[in-house]
Design a protein around this motif. Structure first.
Motif, mmCIF file in Angstrom:
data_model
loop_
_atom_site.group_PDB
_atom_site.id
_atom_site.type_symbol
_atom_site.label_atom_id
_atom_site.label_comp_id
_atom_site.label_asym_id
_atom_site.label_seq_id
_atom_site.Cartn_x
_atom_site.Cartn_y
_atom_site.Cartn_z
ATOM 1 N N TYR A 65 41.966 40.457 35.678
ATOM 2 C CA TYR A 65 42.663 38.764 36.264
ATOM 3 C C TYR A 65 41.096 38.158 36.088
ATOM 4 C CZ TYR A 65 43.958 40.358 42.159
ATOM 5 O OH TYR A 65 44.430 40.353 42.786
ATOM 6 N N LEU A 66 40.458 38.836 35.378
ATOM 7 C CA LEU A 66 39.057 37.883 34.803
ATOM 8 C C LEU A 66 39.548 38.002 33.436
ATOM 9 C CD1 LEU A 66 36.089 40.109 36.486
ATOM 10 C CD2 LEU A 66 36.227 37.511 36.892
ATOM 11 N N ALA A 67 40.107 39.037 32.927
ATOM 12 C CA ALA A 67 40.593 38.742 31.598
ATOM 13 C C ALA A 67 41.821 37.849 31.223
ATOM 14 C CB ALA A 67 41.049 39.932 31.019
ATOM 15 N N CYS A 68 42.621 38.044 32.105
ATOM 16 C CA CYS A 68 44.159 36.952 31.981
ATOM 17 C C CYS A 68 43.099 35.173 32.240
ATOM 18 C CB CYS A 68 44.928 37.216 33.776
ATOM 19 S SG CYS A 68 45.321 38.940 32.655
ATOM 20 N N GLY A 69 42.100 35.301 32.774
ATOM 21 C CA GLY A 69 41.492 34.042 33.134
ATOM 22 C C GLY A 69 41.682 33.476 34.108
ATOM 23 N N ILE A 70 41.269 33.863 35.090
ATOM 24 C CA ILE A 70 40.896 34.028 36.235
ATOM 25 C C ILE A 70 39.299 33.426 36.391
ATOM 26 C CG2 ILE A 70 40.992 34.668 38.484
ATOM 27 C CD1 ILE A 70 43.232 35.120 38.421
ATOM 28 N N ASP A 71 39.017 32.325 36.932
ATOM 29 C CA ASP A 71 37.378 32.048 36.892
ATOM 30 C C ASP A 71 36.744 32.888 37.619
ATOM 31 O OD1 ASP A 71 35.004 30.514 36.154
ATOM 32 O OD2 ASP A 71 36.467 28.576 35.526
ATOM 33 N N LYS A 72 35.351 33.091 37.290
ATOM 34 C CA LYS A 72 35.233 33.578 37.730
ATOM 35 C C LYS A 72 33.762 32.345 39.189
ATOM 36 C CE LYS A 72 30.485 34.506 35.427
ATOM 37 N NZ LYS A 72 29.543 33.398 36.315
ATOM 38 N N ASP A 73 34.044 31.198 38.515
ATOM 39 C CA ASP A 73 33.087 30.577 39.566
ATOM 40 C C ASP A 73 33.833 29.385 40.104
ATOM 41 O OD1 ASP A 73 30.825 30.899 37.447
ATOM 42 O OD2 ASP A 73 30.931 29.779 36.233
ATOM 43 N N LYS A 74 35.520 29.907 40.307
ATOM 44 C CA LYS A 74 36.433 28.774 40.846
ATOM 45 C C LYS A 74 37.111 29.739 42.081
ATOM 46 C CE LYS A 74 36.771 25.751 37.291
ATOM 47 N NZ LYS A 74 37.740 25.383 36.197
ATOM 48 N N ASN A 75 36.453 31.286 42.008
ATOM 49 C CA ASN A 75 37.108 32.119 42.925
ATOM 50 C C ASN A 75 36.713 32.929 43.599
ATOM 51 O OD1 ASN A 75 40.035 31.546 41.714
ATOM 52 N ND2 ASN A 75 38.935 31.688 39.858
ATOM 53 N N THR A 76 36.808 33.774 44.850
ATOM 54 C CA THR A 76 35.851 34.654 45.267
ATOM 55 C C THR A 76 36.339 35.980 45.061
ATOM 56 O OG1 THR A 76 35.101 32.946 47.272
ATOM 57 C CG2 THR A 76 35.105 35.187 47.114
ATOM 58 N N PHE A 77 36.662 36.859 45.246
ATOM 59 C CA PHE A 77 36.773 38.389 44.231
ATOM 60 C C PHE A 77 36.080 39.130 45.491
ATOM 61 C CE2 PHE A 77 36.421 35.641 40.568
ATOM 62 C CZ PHE A 77 37.603 36.137 40.184
ATOM 63 N N TYR A 78 37.095 39.862 45.915
ATOM 64 C CA TYR A 78 36.633 41.132 46.977
ATOM 65 C C TYR A 78 37.918 42.376 46.588
ATOM 66 C CZ TYR A 78 39.672 38.537 49.988
ATOM 67 O OH TYR A 78 40.622 37.748 51.177
ATOM 68 N N ILE A 79 37.315 43.310 47.290
ATOM 69 C CA ILE A 79 38.018 44.662 47.683
ATOM 70 C C ILE A 79 38.481 44.667 49.176
ATOM 71 C CG2 ILE A 79 38.622 46.868 47.253
ATOM 72 C CD1 ILE A 79 36.381 46.425 44.692
ATOM 73 N N GLN A 80 39.285 44.583 49.452
ATOM 74 C CA GLN A 80 39.781 44.745 50.597
ATOM 75 C C GLN A 80 38.765 45.791 51.668
ATOM 76 O OE1 GLN A 80 43.894 46.056 51.508
ATOM 77 N NE2 GLN A 80 44.907 44.788 52.656
ATOM 78 N N SER A 81 39.234 47.131 51.043
ATOM 79 C CA SER A 81 38.722 48.310 52.102
ATOM 80 C C SER A 81 37.318 47.347 52.605
ATOM 81 C CB SER A 81 39.323 49.447 51.495
ATOM 82 O OG SER A 81 38.346 49.295 49.989
ATOM 83 N N GLU A 82 36.188 47.284 51.578
ATOM 84 C CA GLU A 82 34.825 46.959 51.229
ATOM 85 C C GLU A 82 35.473 46.319 52.874
ATOM 86 O OE1 GLU A 82 33.319 45.981 47.639
ATOM 87 O OE2 GLU A 82 33.800 48.276 47.335
#
Ligand code: AMP
Length: 331
Positions: A65-82
């Motif tokens: 996701y990050l390598a493809c250019g999804i900006d860490k400051d404009k998006n909220t990242f998380y893992i479902q099972s957590e």
């Protein structure tokens, strides 16, 4: 700000279809919306997984996701099972959806025909997907055509629940790209390019090497016409390659057709392959850099605390409306 939500399953390796139909859509919208990106790992175990591979793929998906250019400051990242609220909400929603409604899901019909071991999770997973969306009051869900029916189910569930218990859920809308909503398999252009394809030759993976990409595109099924033009019914293979080229170069199909007007299939395929390589090479370089950094931990730590707060509030609202537990007990 309206919210948009996307998840890519960490089942196997991400494909060019995921990039065009999923990730590139997020990139387009990340400036306009409050964007939530998650890894739906609980969906992955609806079919058998190797635990070590699964965990590797979860991290790899975030890195991609990050390598493809999804900006860490404009998006909220998380893992479902957590976040346990996903499964808890899913159970309540399951008790508010008909068996018949789920039986009509075409993906279940397709997958269950292929898999020997059909789990209950495979049957109910569209409800978990509805919970993933409704928990965060997402307004939009960018998706390829394959998931449209599931977003429609989430809409139905939200509307029925709102009617029964009072306004609770935002009714989400799917956003389907005009071009590239269904990238097809290179060996069988009548089926979707999929992570779980039996024949890897028909699938371009985001981490494929240059040589492998050239070989796969060169052996892509076309026809005997030797004329590059778009006709998805009679020339599905050529139309798919044209679509890939157009999407990767931000062109409409007509302009892509014009570009290849006097091309024979050999030269056409070479140029499509180079276009894929030029797109994937910088992504791959960044991917390996990210894997060796602390970036993944950082984005997941920030994302977790944000999504926990939002989902806790929504889940407790739902629990109270349905009459579970004590009214003043916050789960
Ligand atoms: P999945 O791989 O099923 O987790 O799908 C993740 C996202 O990628 C969803 O939005 C899908 O619709 C999209 N997607 C997956 N495969 C393709 C494909 N072959 N063409 C276009 N979009 C796709």
């Amino acid at each position: 700000m309206k919210r948009i939500l996307t998840g890519l399953q960490p089942t196997g390796k991400l494909t060019l279809g995921n990039l065009i139909g999923g990730i590139n859509q997020i990139k387009k919208y990340q400036n306009e919306f409050d964007s939530f990106i998650f890894v739906p790992d609980m969906h992955s175990i609806t079919i058998e997984q190797n635990p070590i591979e699964l965990r590797k793929n979860i991290i790899s998906t975030i890195a991609l996701y990050l390598a493809c250019g999804i900006d860490k400051d404009k998006n909220t990242f998380y893992i479902q099972s957590e976040n346990l609220y996903h499964a808890n909400l899913s159970w309540i929603l399951e008790c508010n959806v008909g068996f018949g409604q789920l039986s009509r899901m075409t993906q279940f019909k397709d997958k269950s025909q292929k898999k020997i071991n059909v789990t209950c999770g495979l049957f109910t997973y569209p409800v978990l997907m509805a919970a993933d969306i409704l928990l965060y009051s997402a307004n939009f869900v960018p998706t390829g055509i394959d998931q449209k029916q599931h977003v429609e189910l989430a809409r139905d569930i939200a509307e029925c629940f709102n009617k029964k218990y009072g306004n609770t859920f935002v009714v989400p809308e799917p956003i389907i790209p005009q071009l590239g909503a269904k990238i097809m398999d290179l060996q069988n252009p009548l089926i979707k390019m999929s992570k779980s394809a039996e024949n890897e030759k028909g699938v371009i993976y985001l981490l494929d090497t240059e040589d492998v990409i050239r070989k796969k595109v060169k052996s892509a099924v076309t026809d005997s016409d030797n004329k590059v033009c778009y006709d998805s019914e009679n020339k599905p293979g050529v139309s798919n390659l044209l679509t890939i080229y157009a999407c990767l170069n931000n062109l409409c199909i007509i302009d892509a057709e014009k570009h290849f007007e006097n091309y024979q299939y050999g030269a056409f395929k070479s140029e499509v392959a180079e276009s894929i390589i030029n797109t994937l090479k910088p992504i791959q370089e960044k991917y390996y850099e990210i894997l060796n950094s602390n970036l993944i931990e950082e984005v997941l730590k920030n994302g977790y605390s944000k999504v926990l707060e939002i989902s806790k509030e929504k889940y407790n609202e739902v629990k109270n409306k349905v009459g579970l537990g004590r009214i003043d007990f916050i789960v």
